[in-house]
Design an enzyme around this catalytic site. Structure first.
Site, PDB file in Angstrom:
ATOM      1  CD  GLU A  52      -2.436  -1.373  -0.041  1.00  0.00           C
ATOM      2  OE1 GLU A  52      -2.972  -0.518  -0.852  1.00  0.00           O
ATOM      3  OE2 GLU A  52      -2.744  -2.583  -0.320  1.00  0.00           O
TER       4      GLU A  52
ATOM      5  CG  HIS B  10      -0.912   1.241  -4.484  1.00  0.00           C
ATOM      6  ND1 HIS B  10      -1.201   1.103  -6.028  1.00  0.00           N
ATOM      7  CD2 HIS B  10      -1.511  -0.109  -4.099  1.00  0.00           C
ATOM      8  CE1 HIS B  10      -1.339  -0.242  -6.186  1.00  0.00           C
ATOM      9  NE2 HIS B  10      -1.760  -0.777  -4.866  1.00  0.00           N
TER      10      HIS B  10
HETATM   11 ZN   LIG Z   1      -2.572  -2.846  -4.700  1.00  0.00          ZN
END
Ligand SMILES: [Zn+2]
Ligand SMILES: [Zn+2]
Length: 154
Positions: free
Chosen positions: A68, A71
């Protein structure tokens, strides 16, 4: 692990592996079933699947957080932050993030309706059915259990 501890963990992983601070919020999401986490493009917060906060999934949790954060940082830097982007694949491999949500059986299992926690060692027990807390004890330390999440009766 509570939300504050999770926040600290994400901040530490961000500095250690990405050399950049994580300055937004992490939230625990207990309704997620098949994904480990989710990054929100709109307000930059990260949801982490509460099932992975159990001590036995610690390594998976670290992999999810790295995923995460990959991202997160790429998006804020204006680089390719999607799974199919080259920037994403390279950075994810570099920090050792998980590529997919780890399979801990959530996909095939029936929905977790109750979560019990040991009052002594705080180990958590997700259950589909109600258990008799007067009789069932913690498998690790023998402590009493208390219900902390009830998704069935609201
Ligand atoms: Zn992802
Ligand atoms: Zn215990």
């Amino acid at each position: 692990m509570n939300e504050n501890e999770l926040q600290k963990l994400v901040e530490n992983i961000s500095l250690k592996y990405f050399n950049r601070p994580f300055v937004h919020c992490v939230k625990i999401n207990n309704r997620m079933r098949t994904t480990g986490g989710r990054y929100f493009l709109t307000d930059h917060h990260i949801d982490i699947n509460g099932h992975f906060l159990l001590p036995q999934y610690y390594d998976d949790l670290i992999g999810i957080i790295k995923h995460e954060l990959t991202h997160y940082h790429l998006h804020l830097l204006g680089l390719g932050y999607k799974h199919q982007n080259r920037d994403f694949k390279i950075l994810l491999a570099k920090v050792g993030g998980s590529r997919y949500a780890p399979d801990i059986g959530l996909r095939n299992k029936r929905k977790i309706n109750y979560v019990y926690e040991c009052i002594q060692c705080h180990l958590r027990y997700p259950r589909v059915k109600r258990v008799n807390t007067a009789r069932m004890r913690c498998g690790k330390c023998g402590g009493k259990l208390k219900m902390i999440i009830n998704n069935k009766e609201k």
